[in-house]
Design a protein around this motif. Sequence first.
Motif, PDB file in Angstrom:
ATOM      1  N   ALA A  60       0.830  -1.203   0.000  1.00 32.73           N
ATOM      2  CA  ALA A  60       0.000   0.000   0.000  1.00 32.73           C
ATOM      3  C   ALA A  60       0.871   1.262   0.000  1.00 32.73           C
ATOM      4  O   ALA A  60       0.366   2.359  -0.240  1.00 32.73           O
ATOM      5  CB  ALA A  60      -0.922   0.005   1.218  1.00 32.73           C
ATOM      6  N   LEU A  61       2.172   1.096   0.229  1.00 28.44           N
ATOM      7  CA  LEU A  61       3.096   2.226   0.296  1.00 28.44           C
ATOM      8  C   LEU A  61       4.039   2.295  -0.900  1.00 28.44           C
ATOM      9  O   LEU A  61       4.780   3.265  -1.027  1.00 28.44           O
ATOM     10  CB  LEU A  61       3.943   2.125   1.573  1.00 28.44           C
ATOM     11  CG  LEU A  61       3.168   2.009   2.888  1.00 28.44           C
ATOM     12  CD1 LEU A  61       4.132   1.719   4.033  1.00 28.44           C
ATOM     13  CD2 LEU A  61       2.378   3.271   3.136  1.00 28.44           C
ATOM     14  N   THR A  62       4.046   1.278  -1.737  1.00 27.26           N
ATOM     15  CA  THR A  62       5.030   1.209  -2.818  1.00 27.26           C
ATOM     16  C   THR A  62       4.474   1.767  -4.122  1.00 27.26           C
ATOM     17  O   THR A  62       3.264   1.797  -4.335  1.00 27.26           O
ATOM     18  CB  THR A  62       5.496  -0.238  -3.060  1.00 27.26           C
ATOM     19  OG1 THR A  62       4.356  -1.035  -3.406  1.00 27.26           O
ATOM     20  CG2 THR A  62       6.176  -0.808  -1.844  1.00 27.26           C
ATOM     21  N   PRO A  63       5.377   2.194  -5.016  1.00 30.07           N
ATOM     22  CA  PRO A  63       4.925   2.689  -6.320  1.00 30.07           C
ATOM     23  C   PRO A  63       4.317   1.571  -7.155  1.00 30.07           C
ATOM     24  O   PRO A  63       4.586   0.392  -6.934  1.00 30.07           O
ATOM     25  CB  PRO A  63       6.209   3.198  -6.979  1.00 30.07           C
ATOM     26  CG  PRO A  63       7.310   3.015  -6.020  1.00 30.07           C
ATOM     27  CD  PRO A  63       6.820   2.260  -4.855  1.00 30.07           C
ATOM     28  N   SER A  64       3.513   1.967  -8.119  1.00 28.81           N
ATOM     29  CA  SER A  64       2.902   1.029  -9.052  1.00 28.81           C
ATOM     30  C   SER A  64       2.956   1.674 -10.442  1.00 28.81           C
ATOM     31  O   SER A  64       2.567   2.830 -10.609  1.00 28.81           O
ATOM     32  CB  SER A  64       1.447   0.762  -8.649  1.00 28.81           C
ATOM     33  OG  SER A  64       0.790  -0.003  -9.619  1.00 28.81           O
ATOM     34  N   ALA A  65       3.436   0.920 -11.430  1.00 30.13           N
ATOM     35  CA  ALA A  65       3.544   1.447 -12.791  1.00 30.13           C
ATOM     36  C   ALA A  65       2.179   1.936 -13.255  1.00 30.13           C
ATOM     37  O   ALA A  65       1.176   1.227 -13.143  1.00 30.13           O
ATOM     38  CB  ALA A  65       4.082   0.375 -13.734  1.00 30.13           C
ATOM     39  N   ARG A  66       2.133   3.146 -13.755  1.00 30.51           N
ATOM     40  CA  ARG A  66       0.908   3.802 -14.216  1.00 30.51           C
ATOM     41  C   ARG A  66      -0.180   3.784 -13.144  1.00 30.51           C
ATOM     42  O   ARG A  66      -1.358   3.879 -13.443  1.00 30.51           O
ATOM     43  CB  ARG A  66       0.405   3.179 -15.517  1.00 30.51           C
ATOM     44  CG  ARG A  66       1.384   3.437 -16.658  1.00 30.51           C
ATOM     45  CD  ARG A  66       0.800   3.181 -18.002  1.00 30.51           C
ATOM     46  NE  ARG A  66       0.601   1.753 -18.232  1.00 30.51           N
ATOM     47  CZ  ARG A  66      -0.362   1.274 -19.004  1.00 30.51           C
ATOM     48  NH1 ARG A  66      -1.181   2.067 -19.615  1.00 30.51           N
ATOM     49  NH2 ARG A  66      -0.480  -0.015 -19.174  1.00 30.51           N
ATOM     50  N   ASN A  67       0.236   3.617 -11.885  1.00 30.56           N
ATOM     51  CA  ASN A  67      -0.666   3.600 -10.735  1.00 30.56           C
ATOM     52  C   ASN A  67      -1.816   2.604 -10.885  1.00 30.56           C
ATOM     53  O   ASN A  67      -2.918   2.821 -10.402  1.00 30.56           O
ATOM     54  CB  ASN A  67      -1.207   5.011 -10.452  1.00 30.56           C
ATOM     55  CG  ASN A  67      -1.714   5.127  -9.028  1.00 30.56           C
ATOM     56  OD1 ASN A  67      -1.255   4.418  -8.136  1.00 30.56           O
ATOM     57  ND2 ASN A  67      -2.682   5.987  -8.818  1.00 30.56           N
ATOM     58  N   ARG A  68      -1.540   1.484 -11.556  1.00 34.04           N
ATOM     59  CA  ARG A  68      -2.594   0.482 -11.764  1.00 34.04           C
ATOM     60  C   ARG A  68      -2.936  -0.298 -10.503  1.00 34.04           C
ATOM     61  O   ARG A  68      -4.043  -0.771 -10.356  1.00 34.04           O
ATOM     62  CB  ARG A  68      -2.195  -0.508 -12.863  1.00 34.04           C
ATOM     63  CG  ARG A  68      -2.202   0.115 -14.213  1.00 34.04           C
ATOM     64  CD  ARG A  68      -2.145  -0.902 -15.308  1.00 34.04           C
ATOM     65  NE  ARG A  68      -1.031  -1.829 -15.150  1.00 34.04           N
ATOM     66  CZ  ARG A  68      -0.775  -2.808 -15.995  1.00 34.04           C
ATOM     67  NH1 ARG A  68      -1.533  -3.004 -17.044  1.00 34.04           N
ATOM     68  NH2 ARG A  68       0.250  -3.599 -15.809  1.00 34.04           N
ATOM     69  N   GLN A  69      -1.952  -0.467  -9.628  1.00 36.44           N
ATOM     70  CA  GLN A  69      -2.165  -1.232  -8.396  1.00 36.44           C
ATOM     71  C   GLN A  69      -2.839  -2.561  -8.709  1.00 36.44           C
ATOM     72  O   GLN A  69      -3.881  -2.905  -8.153  1.00 36.44           O
ATOM     73  CB  GLN A  69      -2.958  -0.402  -7.393  1.00 36.44           C
ATOM     74  CG  GLN A  69      -2.247   0.904  -7.077  1.00 36.44           C
ATOM     75  CD  GLN A  69      -3.028   1.791  -6.149  1.00 36.44           C
ATOM     76  OE1 GLN A  69      -3.656   1.302  -5.219  1.00 36.44           O
ATOM     77  NE2 GLN A  69      -2.983   3.090  -6.388  1.00 36.44           N
ATOM     78  N   ALA A  70      -2.226  -3.305  -9.625  1.00 35.23           N
ATOM     79  CA  ALA A  70      -2.835  -4.509 -10.183  1.00 35.23           C
ATOM     80  C   ALA A  70      -2.443  -5.807  -9.481  1.00 35.23           C
ATOM     81  O   ALA A  70      -2.868  -6.874  -9.908  1.00 35.23           O
ATOM     82  CB  ALA A  70      -2.475  -4.610 -11.670  1.00 35.23           C
ATOM     83  N   LEU A  71      -1.660  -5.731  -8.419  1.00 30.70           N
ATOM     84  CA  LEU A  71      -1.255  -6.953  -7.728  1.00 30.70           C
ATOM     85  C   LEU A  71      -2.178  -7.238  -6.547  1.00 30.70           C
ATOM     86  O   LEU A  71      -2.649  -6.333  -5.866  1.00 30.70           O
ATOM     87  CB  LEU A  71       0.185  -6.829  -7.231  1.00 30.70           C
ATOM     88  CG  LEU A  71       1.253  -6.658  -8.300  1.00 30.70           C
ATOM     89  CD1 LEU A  71       2.618  -6.494  -7.655  1.00 30.70           C
ATOM     90  CD2 LEU A  71       1.251  -7.826  -9.273  1.00 30.70           C
ATOM     91  N   ARG A  72      -2.414  -8.522  -6.322  1.00 35.55           N
ATOM     92  CA  ARG A  72      -3.161  -8.983  -5.157  1.00 35.55           C
ATOM     93  C   ARG A  72      -2.367 -10.115  -4.529  1.00 35.55           C
ATOM     94  O   ARG A  72      -1.579 -10.783  -5.203  1.00 35.55           O
ATOM     95  CB  ARG A  72      -4.578  -9.464  -5.537  1.00 35.55           C
ATOM     96  CG  ARG A  72      -5.450  -8.366  -6.136  1.00 35.55           C
ATOM     97  CD  ARG A  72      -5.715  -7.237  -5.143  1.00 35.55           C
ATOM     98  NE  ARG A  72      -6.562  -6.205  -5.692  1.00 35.55           N
ATOM     99  CZ  ARG A  72      -6.124  -5.110  -6.314  1.00 35.55           C
ATOM    100  NH1 ARG A  72      -4.835  -4.923  -6.500  1.00 35.55           N
ATOM    101  NH2 ARG A  72      -6.973  -4.212  -6.764  1.00 35.55           N
ATOM    102  N   PHE A  73      -2.602 -10.376  -3.247  1.00 41.25           N
ATOM    103  CA  PHE A  73      -1.735 -11.253  -2.485  1.00 41.25           C
ATOM    104  C   PHE A  73      -2.545 -12.286  -1.716  1.00 41.25           C
ATOM    105  O   PHE A  73      -3.572 -11.967  -1.116  1.00 41.25           O
ATOM    106  CB  PHE A  73      -0.886 -10.415  -1.529  1.00 41.25           C
ATOM    107  CG  PHE A  73      -0.187  -9.310  -2.267  1.00 41.25           C
ATOM    108  CD1 PHE A  73       1.043  -9.512  -2.831  1.00 41.25           C
ATOM    109  CD2 PHE A  73      -0.803  -8.070  -2.434  1.00 41.25           C
ATOM    110  CE1 PHE A  73       1.669  -8.508  -3.548  1.00 41.25           C
ATOM    111  CE2 PHE A  73      -0.190  -7.057  -3.139  1.00 41.25           C
ATOM    112  CZ  PHE A  73       1.053  -7.276  -3.705  1.00 41.25           C
ATOM    113  N   ARG A  74      -2.063 -13.510  -1.721  1.00 44.15           N
ATOM    114  CA  ARG A  74      -2.730 -14.594  -1.009  1.00 44.15           C
ATOM    115  C   ARG A  74      -1.769 -15.160   0.031  1.00 44.15           C
ATOM    116  O   ARG A  74      -0.786 -15.821  -0.314  1.00 44.15           O
ATOM    117  CB  ARG A  74      -3.133 -15.673  -2.012  1.00 44.15           C
ATOM    118  CG  ARG A  74      -3.637 -16.977  -1.409  1.00 44.15           C
ATOM    119  CD  ARG A  74      -4.980 -16.791  -0.697  1.00 44.15           C
ATOM    120  NE  ARG A  74      -5.719 -18.022  -0.551  1.00 44.15           N
ATOM    121  CZ  ARG A  74      -5.438 -18.953   0.351  1.00 44.15           C
ATOM    122  NH1 ARG A  74      -4.431 -18.807   1.173  1.00 44.15           N
ATOM    123  NH2 ARG A  74      -6.179 -20.038   0.419  1.00 44.15           N
TER     124      ARG A  74
END
Length: 170
Positions: A60-74
Amino acid sequence: MADNYLERKMEEYLAQPAGGRSTPIATLTRLLRRNRSCRGYDSRFIVRADQLRRIIAVNALTPSARNRQALRFRPVLSDEAPKVLPLIRLGGALPQFHLPLPGTEPNAFIVICGTVPEDRDLDIDLGISAQSMLLEATEMGLNGLCIGAFDRQEGVHYVPKIRPDELIIQ
């Protein structure tokens, strides 16, 4: 009125005398040095759900390319880890060693998934995310693994690293 945080911090930084920091600036460097790939784990230590959630939370604190925030974690805890183990390969560059050795298998994982088709931007996010989570785990006193190439010499893992002076193009 908006607080101009960055401008204020820059002014504070510029006002400091050269070399006059009271806290060591090498904190990140020390953390990076402690962040070593681990291919064998103490089976007596059980990773808790709150620990995995804290590691995941750095995203939630790290950059994301084009601000997509496309990763999810299990998060995968010890009760599910045996289902994941057959799907992974540790020490892939050294298949003759069949890592992890019996009794040293990891008992927790964080599976990273993308919400968009794989592309260059998602690869960038994945790299940032994996490194950030490994650093958080290291700060917490835990360890993790980022798979890469390495050589085995005299019974010790040597991870080839480029020297800092070789990183700079003249």
